[in-house]
Design an enzyme around this catalytic site. Structure first.
Site, PDB file in Angstrom:
ATOM      1  N   LYS A 113       3.301   9.264 -11.726  1.00 24.68           N
ATOM      2  CA  LYS A 113       4.295   8.486 -10.969  1.00 24.68           C
ATOM      3  C   LYS A 113       4.409   7.071 -11.529  1.00 24.68           C
ATOM      4  CE  LYS A 113       3.547   8.799  -6.721  1.00 24.68           C
ATOM      5  NZ  LYS A 113       3.371   8.840  -5.277  1.00 24.68           N
ATOM      6  N   GLN A 150      -0.720   9.972  -9.120  1.00 18.66           N
ATOM      7  CA  GLN A 150      -0.351   8.563  -9.283  1.00 18.66           C
ATOM      8  C   GLN A 150      -0.204   8.187 -10.761  1.00 18.66           C
ATOM      9  OE1 GLN A 150      -0.514   6.696  -6.065  1.00 18.66           O
ATOM     10  NE2 GLN A 150       0.858   5.337  -7.148  1.00 18.66           N
ATOM     11  N   LYS A 167      -3.921   1.672 -10.491  1.00 19.85           N
ATOM     12  CA  LYS A 167      -3.063   1.210  -9.398  1.00 19.85           C
ATOM     13  C   LYS A 167      -2.802   2.391  -8.487  1.00 19.85           C
ATOM     14  CE  LYS A 167      -0.290  -1.641  -7.335  1.00 19.85           C
ATOM     15  NZ  LYS A 167      -1.145  -1.516  -6.136  1.00 19.85           N
ATOM     16  N   GLY A 222      -1.635   0.056   0.104  1.00 14.20           N
ATOM     17  CA  GLY A 222      -1.757   0.862   1.324  1.00 14.20           C
ATOM     18  C   GLY A 222      -1.395   2.317   1.079  1.00 14.20           C
ATOM     19  N   ASP A 223      -1.640   3.130   2.087  1.00 11.28           N
ATOM     20  CA  ASP A 223      -1.220   4.538   2.129  1.00 11.28           C
ATOM     21  C   ASP A 223      -1.370   4.920   3.604  1.00 11.28           C
ATOM     22  OD1 ASP A 223      -0.581   6.997   0.286  1.00 11.28           O
ATOM     23  OD2 ASP A 223      -2.087   7.753   1.653  1.00 11.28           O
ATOM     24  N   SER A 250       5.272  -2.560  -5.754  1.00 13.43           N
ATOM     25  CA  SER A 250       3.913  -3.109  -5.908  1.00 13.43           C
ATOM     26  C   SER A 250       3.771  -3.723  -7.303  1.00 13.43           C
ATOM     27  CB  SER A 250       2.865  -2.010  -5.747  1.00 13.43           C
ATOM     28  OG  SER A 250       2.575  -1.798  -4.390  1.00 13.43           O
ATOM     29  N   LYS A 305      -6.701   5.930  -6.862  1.00 15.09           N
ATOM     30  CA  LYS A 305      -6.489   6.111  -5.421  1.00 15.09           C
ATOM     31  C   LYS A 305      -7.829   5.959  -4.733  1.00 15.09           C
ATOM     32  CE  LYS A 305      -3.167   7.211  -2.502  1.00 15.09           C
ATOM     33  NZ  LYS A 305      -1.720   6.925  -2.537  1.00 15.09           N
ATOM     34  N   THR A 315       9.140   2.277  -0.384  1.00 15.44           N
ATOM     35  CA  THR A 315       9.013   3.724  -0.635  1.00 15.44           C
ATOM     36  C   THR A 315      10.166   4.474   0.035  1.00 15.44           C
ATOM     37  OG1 THR A 315       6.623   3.416  -0.646  1.00 15.44           O
ATOM     38  CG2 THR A 315       7.422   5.674  -0.598  1.00 15.44           C
ATOM     39  N   ASN A 352       5.228   4.401   7.738  1.00 18.51           N
ATOM     40  CA  ASN A 352       5.906   3.455   6.845  1.00 18.51           C
ATOM     41  C   ASN A 352       7.031   4.117   6.036  1.00 18.51           C
ATOM     42  OD1 ASN A 352       5.767   2.426   3.743  1.00 18.51           O
ATOM     43  ND2 ASN A 352       5.818   0.727   5.179  1.00 18.51           N
TER      44      ASN A 352
HETATM   45  P1  NDP Z   1       1.577   6.119   7.663  1.00 19.84           P
HETATM   46  O1  NDP Z   1       0.164   6.141   8.065  1.00 19.84           O
HETATM   47  O2  NDP Z   1       2.359   4.877   7.825  1.00 19.84           O
HETATM   48  O3  NDP Z   1       2.369   7.286   8.431  1.00 19.84           O
HETATM   49  C1  NDP Z   1       2.035   8.631   8.349  1.00 19.84           C
HETATM   50  C2  NDP Z   1       2.907   9.346   9.357  1.00 19.84           C
HETATM   51  O4  NDP Z   1       2.810  10.752   9.182  1.00 19.84           O
HETATM   52  C3  NDP Z   1       2.507   9.053  10.790  1.00 19.84           C
HETATM   53  O5  NDP Z   1       3.655   9.025  11.568  1.00 19.84           O
HETATM   54  C4  NDP Z   1       1.641  10.269  11.138  1.00 19.84           C
HETATM   55  O6  NDP Z   1       1.572  10.555  12.526  1.00 19.84           O
HETATM   56  C5  NDP Z   1       2.444  11.325  10.434  1.00 19.84           C
HETATM   57  N1  NDP Z   1       1.713  12.558  10.202  1.00 19.84           N
HETATM   58  C6  NDP Z   1       0.480  12.726   9.671  1.00 19.84           C
HETATM   59  N2  NDP Z   1       0.188  14.037   9.584  1.00 19.84           N
HETATM   60  C7  NDP Z   1       1.276  14.687  10.062  1.00 19.84           C
HETATM   61  C8  NDP Z   1       1.629  16.040  10.235  1.00 19.84           C
HETATM   62  N3  NDP Z   1       0.778  17.010   9.885  1.00 19.84           N
HETATM   63  N4  NDP Z   1       2.842  16.339  10.740  1.00 19.84           N
HETATM   64  C9  NDP Z   1       3.706  15.368  11.088  1.00 19.84           C
HETATM   65  N5  NDP Z   1       3.437  14.069  10.971  1.00 19.84           N
HETATM   66  C10 NDP Z   1       2.242  13.741  10.464  1.00 19.84           C
HETATM   67  O7  NDP Z   1       1.616   6.637   6.139  1.00 19.84           O
HETATM   68  P2  NDP Z   1       2.749   6.411   5.054  1.00 19.84           P
HETATM   69  O8  NDP Z   1       4.093   6.496   5.685  1.00 19.84           O
HETATM   70  O9  NDP Z   1       2.384   5.225   4.257  1.00 19.84           O
HETATM   71  O10 NDP Z   1       2.506   7.672   4.120  1.00 19.84           O
HETATM   72  C11 NDP Z   1       3.133   8.938   4.351  1.00 19.84           C
HETATM   73  C12 NDP Z   1       3.094   9.747   3.067  1.00 19.84           C
HETATM   74  O11 NDP Z   1       3.788   9.038   2.031  1.00 19.84           O
HETATM   75  C13 NDP Z   1       1.701  10.031   2.499  1.00 19.84           C
HETATM   76  O12 NDP Z   1       1.718  11.286   1.852  1.00 19.84           O
HETATM   77  C14 NDP Z   1       1.527   8.943   1.445  1.00 19.84           C
HETATM   78  O13 NDP Z   1       0.585   9.294   0.469  1.00 19.84           O
HETATM   79  C15 NDP Z   1       2.939   8.888   0.900  1.00 19.84           C
HETATM   80  N6  NDP Z   1       3.286   7.671   0.188  1.00 19.84           N
HETATM   81  C16 NDP Z   1       3.182   6.449   0.789  1.00 19.84           C
HETATM   82  C17 NDP Z   1       3.562   5.309   0.116  1.00 19.84           C
HETATM   83  C18 NDP Z   1       3.572   3.970   0.766  1.00 19.84           C
HETATM   84  O14 NDP Z   1       4.087   3.017   0.132  1.00 19.84           O
HETATM   85  N7  NDP Z   1       3.105   3.812   1.987  1.00 19.84           N
HETATM   86  C19 NDP Z   1       3.987   5.370  -1.302  1.00 19.84           C
HETATM   87  C20 NDP Z   1       4.147   6.703  -1.820  1.00 19.84           C
HETATM   88  C21 NDP Z   1       3.772   7.802  -1.095  1.00 19.84           C
HETATM   89  P3  NDP Z   1       0.428   9.915  13.479  1.00 19.84           P
HETATM   90  O15 NDP Z   1       1.001   8.612  13.927  1.00 19.84           O
HETATM   91  O16 NDP Z   1       0.307  10.942  14.538  1.00 19.84           O
HETATM   92  O17 NDP Z   1      -0.811   9.780  12.650  1.00 19.84           O
END
Ligand code: NDP
Length: 444
Positions: free
Chosen positions: A113, A110, A89, A164-165, A376, A125, A208, A239
């Protein structure tokens, strides 16, 4: 411990082109040296050697046609890391930086976690180096269909359940699910993060970010630190960041800065989260356009300097290694009290250890951002039961899971190390659960 040093050397020589995987495994192995003396049976049954090697790694071609009729080719990955306690997962990431090492580090984290959630889920992943920025809906759909045309044969509700991620949200999950259903001729809970109209769970989108704040609150309450009227900065605006910001506001924090990969916005009066959601989720624009509505707000090109802003609480919610030792020092100098990781491995190991040594309350990702995969897991349960729970019921379950995770990692930290070092607590608590299942199942 000699045994751990040998394993680290083995990873360094075998996976030398994968710095993120080396970083993630090295952090966990350092913690395990504290527990293995008490558990020689795990050394004897080769549990740790087996844990650092994925069960299966799948790499495949993803050909698709863009709107101009040109054939494009990306690389797809699914790393099925460990299935000792349940089906694999873990999310799918679409981002130009994706490579095998990044997917392996995410899959490895993961495993721990998912064990911490208390739900029966193994770790995996996947993703692709496909960059969704600037692509039309049609291009996204064709890419997702091609990606699933290979992935579908490897996944299943009892085998491997992706989600998603980064770069994979509700739209992409919809396209991926549609193609899976068509190819497998089966309607099952094979993906999570689905739309509510076709088997999704209420609160999965928010899980999250909300879970991160529930963990933060549990940690701060335990240390007598009241979150009300505190200043927070949150990196990212995807997200995780958006729903962390909503819940932060609800708990009385003032969110003064957020970012995207181009830059960050800063308003000491507090940010308008609805507008950020509209810009990033609906219009899919740059965060800079926030200034079209709020002209006096500061915008800074480049997202790194966000950590220079004075705050009580910092929530890195963007991507791996977004905070280094210098950033951590700056935060401590500015009086930060708590740092909780919404993103996966957003801090370098040096930065994380510095915060712990500086007595900052620090919530590592494996524990603090487990709310997403926990819901999830609840989505999988609802799909199996052919039922859907209402929002309050899912929220209560999420709160209870996050509180339990905090209690578990905190108690484990007290038992094996320094009481406040939740890095050790999360690594050891996750390990013990998976290790025992692996031992009981024999050498497989
Ligand atoms: P999204 O794609 O929804 O959002 C990622 C965000 O981070 C975007 O706003 C992106 O900007 C920004 N970003 C990327 N690189 C940088 C940087 N170097 N500096 C500043 N901002 C940056 O992804 P998620 O919110 O889903 O995921 C974010 C993190 O959380 C990841 O590490 C993911 O693995 C982790 N995560 C996510 C989960 C989930 O349920 N979605 C669960 C657990 C962990 P831009 O719009 O410019 O690309």
């Amino acid at each position: 411990m000699e045994y751990i040093s040998e394993l680290k050397k083995k990873i360094l020589s075998r996976d030398k082109s994968e710095p993120e995987f080396i970083q993630a495994t090295s952090e966990v192995l350092d913690s395990l040296s504290l527990v293995l003396n008490d558990h020689p049976e795990y050394i004897k049954s080769g549990v740790v050697e087996r844990l650092i090697e994925p069960e299966r790694q799948i790499i495949f071609r993803v050909p698709w046609v863009d709107d101009a009729g040109i054939v494009r080719v990306n690389r797809g990955y699914r790393v099925e890391f460990n299935s000792a306690i349940g089906p694999y997962k873990g999310g799918l990431r679409f981002h130009s930086s994706v490579n095998l090492g990044i997917i392996k580090f995410l899959g490895f984290e993961q495993v721990f976690k998912n064990a911490l959630t208390g739900l029966p889920m193994g770790g995996g992943k996947g993703g692709s180096d496909f960059d969704p920025h600037g692509k039309s809906d049609g291009e996204i759909m064709r890419f997702c269909q091609s990606f699933m045309s290979e992935l579908y044969r490897h996944i299943g509700q009892f085998k491997d359940v992706p989600a998603g991620d980064i770069g994979v949200g509700a739209r992409e999950i919809g396209f991926l699910f549609g193609q899976y259903k068509r190819l497998a001729n089966e309607y099952s809970g094979v993906l999570t993060g689905k739309g509510l109209s076709y088997g999704g769970s209420l609160l999965r989108t928010e899980a999250t970010g909300y879970g991160l704040l529930y963990f933060l609150k549990a940690m701060c309450d335990d240390h007598g630190f009241d979150l009300k009227d505190r200043i927070a900065i949150i990196s990212g605006s995807g997200n995780v960041a958006i729903y962390a910001a909503y819940k932060a506001k609800e708990l009385g924090l003032r969110v003064v800065a957020m970012s995207d990969s181009s830059g960050y916005i800063y308003d000491p009066q507090g940010l308008d989260i609805d507008l950020i959601k509209e810009i990033k989720e609906v219009k899919r624009e740059r965060i800079k356009t926030y200034l079209d509505t709020y002209k006096d707000v500061q915008y800074h090109e480049g997202s790194k300097d966000i950590w220079k802003i004075k705050c009580d609480v910092a929530l890195p919610c963007a991507t791996q290694n977004e905070m280094d030792l210098e950033d951590a020092k700056e935060l401590v100098l500015n009086g930060v009290k708590a740092v909780c990781e919404g993103a996966n491995m957003p801090l370098s190991n040096e930065a994380a250890n510095y915060l712990v040594r500086s007595r900052v309350l620090y919530g590592p990702a494996k524990a603090a951002n487990a709310g997403g995969v926990a819901v999830s897991g609840l989505e999988m349960s609802q799909n199996s039961l052919r039922l859907s729970w209402d929002k309050d019921e899912v929220d209560l379950k999420l709160q209870s899971i996050m509180n339990n995770i905090y209690q578990n990692v905190s108690k484990t930290a007290q038992k094996y190390g320094d009481g406040d070092n939740l890095i050790i607590g999360a690594n050891i608590a996750g390990f013990l659960k998976v290790a025992e299942a692996m031992r009981l199942q024999g050498v497989v």
